[in-house]
Design an enzyme around this catalytic site. Structure first.
Site, PDB file in Angstrom:
ATOM      1  N   TRP A   1       2.996   7.952  -2.230  1.00 44.97           N
ATOM      2  CA  TRP A   1       4.423   8.128  -2.564  1.00 44.97           C
ATOM      3  C   TRP A   1       4.554   9.097  -3.728  1.00 44.97           C
ATOM      4  O   TRP A   1       5.362  10.023  -3.705  1.00 44.97           O
ATOM      5  CB  TRP A   1       5.013   6.756  -2.907  1.00 44.97           C
ATOM      6  CG  TRP A   1       6.475   6.738  -3.230  1.00 44.97           C
ATOM      7  CD1 TRP A   1       7.500   6.553  -2.343  1.00 44.97           C
ATOM      8  CD2 TRP A   1       7.082   6.887  -4.529  1.00 44.97           C
ATOM      9  NE1 TRP A   1       8.709   6.578  -3.010  1.00 44.97           N
ATOM     10  CE2 TRP A   1       8.489   6.782  -4.347  1.00 44.97           C
ATOM     11  CE3 TRP A   1       6.595   7.100  -5.815  1.00 44.97           C
ATOM     12  CZ2 TRP A   1       9.392   6.874  -5.401  1.00 44.97           C
ATOM     13  CZ3 TRP A   1       7.496   7.197  -6.858  1.00 44.97           C
ATOM     14  CH2 TRP A   1       8.875   7.091  -6.656  1.00 44.97           C
TER      15      TRP A   1
ATOM     16  N   SER B   1      -7.107  -5.970  -6.026  1.00 49.27           N
ATOM     17  CA  SER B   1      -8.294  -6.498  -5.340  1.00 49.27           C
ATOM     18  C   SER B   1      -9.516  -6.376  -6.243  1.00 49.27           C
ATOM     19  O   SER B   1      -9.512  -5.604  -7.213  1.00 49.27           O
ATOM     20  CB  SER B   1      -8.536  -5.719  -4.046  1.00 49.27           C
ATOM     21  OG  SER B   1      -8.979  -4.412  -4.354  1.00 49.27           O
TER      22      SER B   1
ATOM     23  N   LEU C   1      11.201 -20.551  -3.975  1.00 45.29           N
ATOM     24  CA  LEU C   1      10.101 -19.700  -3.504  1.00 45.29           C
ATOM     25  C   LEU C   1       8.828 -19.898  -4.331  1.00 45.29           C
ATOM     26  O   LEU C   1       8.883 -19.917  -5.563  1.00 45.29           O
ATOM     27  CB  LEU C   1      10.535 -18.230  -3.612  1.00 45.29           C
ATOM     28  CG  LEU C   1       9.459 -17.191  -3.310  1.00 45.29           C
ATOM     29  CD1 LEU C   1       9.191 -17.117  -1.811  1.00 45.29           C
ATOM     30  CD2 LEU C   1       9.875 -15.813  -3.833  1.00 45.29           C
TER      31      LEU C   1
ATOM     32  N   ARG D   1      -5.659  -1.995   8.495  1.00 41.50           N
ATOM     33  CA  ARG D   1      -6.821  -2.796   8.102  1.00 41.50           C
ATOM     34  C   ARG D   1      -6.402  -3.963   7.230  1.00 41.50           C
ATOM     35  O   ARG D   1      -5.304  -3.975   6.672  1.00 41.50           O
ATOM     36  CB  ARG D   1      -7.894  -1.989   7.366  1.00 41.50           C
ATOM     37  CG  ARG D   1      -7.565  -0.652   6.861  1.00 41.50           C
ATOM     38  CD  ARG D   1      -8.692  -0.079   6.036  1.00 41.50           C
ATOM     39  NE  ARG D   1      -8.091   0.673   4.962  1.00 41.50           N
ATOM     40  CZ  ARG D   1      -7.708   1.940   5.085  1.00 41.50           C
ATOM     41  NH1 ARG D   1      -7.937   2.586   6.210  1.00 41.50           N
ATOM     42  NH2 ARG D   1      -7.124   2.555   4.095  1.00 41.50           N
TER      43      ARG D   1
ATOM     44  N   HIS E   1       2.988   3.564  -8.981  1.00 44.95           N
ATOM     45  CA  HIS E   1       2.798   2.133  -9.270  1.00 44.95           C
ATOM     46  C   HIS E   1       4.048   1.560  -9.941  1.00 44.95           C
ATOM     47  O   HIS E   1       4.439   0.434  -9.672  1.00 44.95           O
ATOM     48  CB  HIS E   1       1.579   1.920 -10.155  1.00 44.95           C
ATOM     49  CG  HIS E   1       0.280   2.237  -9.460  1.00 44.95           C
ATOM     50  ND1 HIS E   1      -0.004   1.808  -8.192  1.00 44.95           N
ATOM     51  CD2 HIS E   1      -0.817   2.948  -9.858  1.00 44.95           C
ATOM     52  CE1 HIS E   1      -1.210   2.238  -7.823  1.00 44.95           C
ATOM     53  NE2 HIS E   1      -1.716   2.946  -8.817  1.00 44.95           N
TER      54      HIS E   1
ATOM     55  N   ARG F   1     -11.450   1.724  -9.607  1.00 41.77           N
ATOM     56  CA  ARG F   1     -10.543   2.862  -9.857  1.00 41.77           C
ATOM     57  C   ARG F   1     -10.731   3.394 -11.290  1.00 41.77           C
ATOM     58  O   ARG F   1     -11.288   2.690 -12.136  1.00 41.77           O
ATOM     59  CB  ARG F   1      -9.099   2.421  -9.645  1.00 41.77           C
ATOM     60  CG  ARG F   1      -8.836   2.101  -8.183  1.00 41.77           C
ATOM     61  CD  ARG F   1      -7.385   1.943  -7.898  1.00 41.77           C
ATOM     62  NE  ARG F   1      -7.224   1.739  -6.475  1.00 41.77           N
ATOM     63  CZ  ARG F   1      -6.092   1.923  -5.799  1.00 41.77           C
ATOM     64  NH1 ARG F   1      -5.011   2.318  -6.427  1.00 41.77           N
ATOM     65  NH2 ARG F   1      -6.028   1.713  -4.503  1.00 41.77           N
TER      66      ARG F   1
ATOM     67  N   ASP G   1       0.833  -1.207   0.000  1.00 39.94           N
ATOM     68  CA  ASP G   1       0.000   0.000   0.000  1.00 39.94           C
ATOM     69  C   ASP G   1       0.869   1.258   0.000  1.00 39.94           C
ATOM     70  O   ASP G   1       1.971   1.255   0.538  1.00 39.94           O
ATOM     71  CB  ASP G   1      -0.895  -0.029   1.251  1.00 39.94           C
ATOM     72  CG  ASP G   1      -2.026   0.968   1.161  1.00 39.94           C
ATOM     73  OD1 ASP G   1      -2.289   1.499   0.055  1.00 39.94           O
ATOM     74  OD2 ASP G   1      -2.653   1.237   2.200  1.00 39.94           O
TER      75      ASP G   1
HETATM   76  C1  FPP Z   1      -1.686   0.272  -3.408  1.00 38.79           C
HETATM   77  O1  FPP Z   1      -1.310   1.589  -3.626  1.00 38.79           O
HETATM   78  C2  FPP Z   1      -1.220  -0.629  -4.420  1.00 38.79           C
HETATM   79  C3  FPP Z   1      -2.015  -1.234  -5.378  1.00 38.79           C
HETATM   80  C4  FPP Z   1      -3.442  -0.984  -5.491  1.00 38.79           C
HETATM   81  C5  FPP Z   1      -1.522  -2.194  -6.337  1.00 38.79           C
HETATM   82  C6  FPP Z   1      -0.176  -2.794  -6.098  1.00 38.79           C
HETATM   83  C7  FPP Z   1       0.548  -2.787  -7.395  1.00 38.79           C
HETATM   84  C8  FPP Z   1       1.874  -2.690  -7.567  1.00 38.79           C
HETATM   85  C9  FPP Z   1       2.808  -2.719  -6.437  1.00 38.79           C
HETATM   86  C10 FPP Z   1       2.497  -2.532  -8.906  1.00 38.79           C
HETATM   87  C11 FPP Z   1       2.443  -3.670  -9.863  1.00 38.79           C
HETATM   88  C12 FPP Z   1       2.356  -5.032  -9.299  1.00 38.79           C
HETATM   89  C13 FPP Z   1       3.085  -6.099  -9.708  1.00 38.79           C
HETATM   90  C14 FPP Z   1       2.834  -7.442  -9.111  1.00 38.79           C
HETATM   91  C15 FPP Z   1       4.149  -5.976 -10.686  1.00 38.79           C
HETATM   92  P1  FPP Z   1      -2.451   2.700  -3.655  1.00 38.79           P
HETATM   93  O2  FPP Z   1      -2.636   3.092  -5.081  1.00 38.79           O
HETATM   94  O3  FPP Z   1      -3.690   2.213  -2.982  1.00 38.79           O
HETATM   95  O4  FPP Z   1      -1.759   3.815  -2.812  1.00 38.79           O
HETATM   96  P2  FPP Z   1      -2.474   4.963  -1.962  1.00 38.79           P
HETATM   97  O5  FPP Z   1      -3.293   4.282  -0.903  1.00 38.79           O
HETATM   98  O6  FPP Z   1      -1.324   5.733  -1.409  1.00 38.79           O
HETATM   99  O7  FPP Z   1      -3.307   5.771  -2.930  1.00 38.79           O
END
Ligand code: FPP
Length: 241
Positions: A26, A66, A132, A195, A38, A72, A21
């Site tokens: 960031w 999810s 792994l 959470r 991302h 989104r 998260d």
């Molecule tokens: C949460 O950040 C992250 C996600 C919803 C997706 C996770 C995806 C990646 C780490 C990149 C690609 C994945 C792979 C497996 C290569 P957020 O957008 O909810 O952050 P925020 O809460 O600060 O807005």
């Protein structure tokens, strides 16, 4: 280049699950687009997967997308799916080299065809690997998983393969996406939120939880090591004294 730090772990978790998260925050803190958050987050995925294999973690489950994430903006979903496809394509040689077996859980039929094809190709190509086990949770929802398990159990009862009196935790477990894996020993969540966000609701019953304020794109090998060291100092009791 300096040699990699050698960490001394006590007891190592066999299965680590991560809620990645903070990509958006960031990016915002750096006056960048969410997309760039991302992208940096995908780099953390690469780093942590490599570290997990080297440290000797056996299973690593990453909450990559999810069921709720489909709400989104279309452009953000497009970016995330693109990053996923690129990750799968570019990392396959690395996964083969590092003996990583790729698996996925969730409603995989929801994914765009190109991502699904790439995913299945990677799962197939790494199926004999013994290091792994990297499990990507994609279009995943803990509640949906539980409902699907209930439907699957009802089907077995209707077919006469199962008696309702036989239903216990073990039988139920057998109908979850995660039936081939042990429950996570450690859950890591980045960016300080407290959470579960519909992640592995059944499987996390006795899991140790580690929350760090570090945002996912900043979470790298050394942060992962710190979480494992913290876990090594804990006493797990599973409800006993
Ligand atoms: C949460 O950040 C992250 C996600 C919803 C997706 C996770 C995806 C990646 C780490 C990149 C690609 C994945 C792979 C497996 C290569 P957020 O957008 O909810 O952050 P925020 O809460 O600060 O807005």
């Amino acid at each position: 280049m300096s040699p990699p730090t050698i960490y001394k772990f006590g007891k190592l978790p066999r299965h680590v699950a991560i809620i990645m998260d903070g990509n958006g925050r960031w990016a915002k803190a750096k006056n960048m687009m969410r997309v760039q958050g991302h992208r940096a987050g995908a780099e953390s995925v690469r780093d942590v997967v490599k570290a997990a294999g080297e440290f000797g973690v056996k299973y690593l489950t990453l909450y990559a997308f999810s069921v709720e994430n489909w709400k989104r903006p279309k452009s953000e979903i497009h970016t995330l799916m693109g990053l996923l496809e690129t990750f799968l394509r570019d990392e396959l040689p690395e996964m083969i080299k590092n003996n990583v077996r790729l698996q996925a859980i969730g409603r995989l039929s929801d994914l765009p065809e190109n991502v699904r094809d790439q995913l299945h190709a990677c799962i197939h190509a790494t199926r004999q690997n013994t290091g792994l086990v990297l499990i990507l949770a994609l279009s995943y929802s803990g509640r949906v998983e539980i409902i699907e398990a209930v439907h699957s159990i009802i089907r077995e009862i209707k077919l006469g393969h199962l008696d309702s009196a036989q239903i216990d935790e073990q039988v139920f477990n057998h109908h979850l996406y995660t039936r081939y894996y042990p429950d996570p020993d450690l859950l890591i969540r980045t960016s300080g939120e407290m959470r579960l966000s519909n992640f592995l609701l059944w499987q996390l019953s006795y899991t140790e939880i580690y929350i760090t304020s570090t945002l996912w794109p900043d979470f790298r090998r050394q942060h992962f090591a710190e979480a494992l060291i913290d876990y090594g100092n804990r006493q797990r009791r599973f409800g006993s004294v």
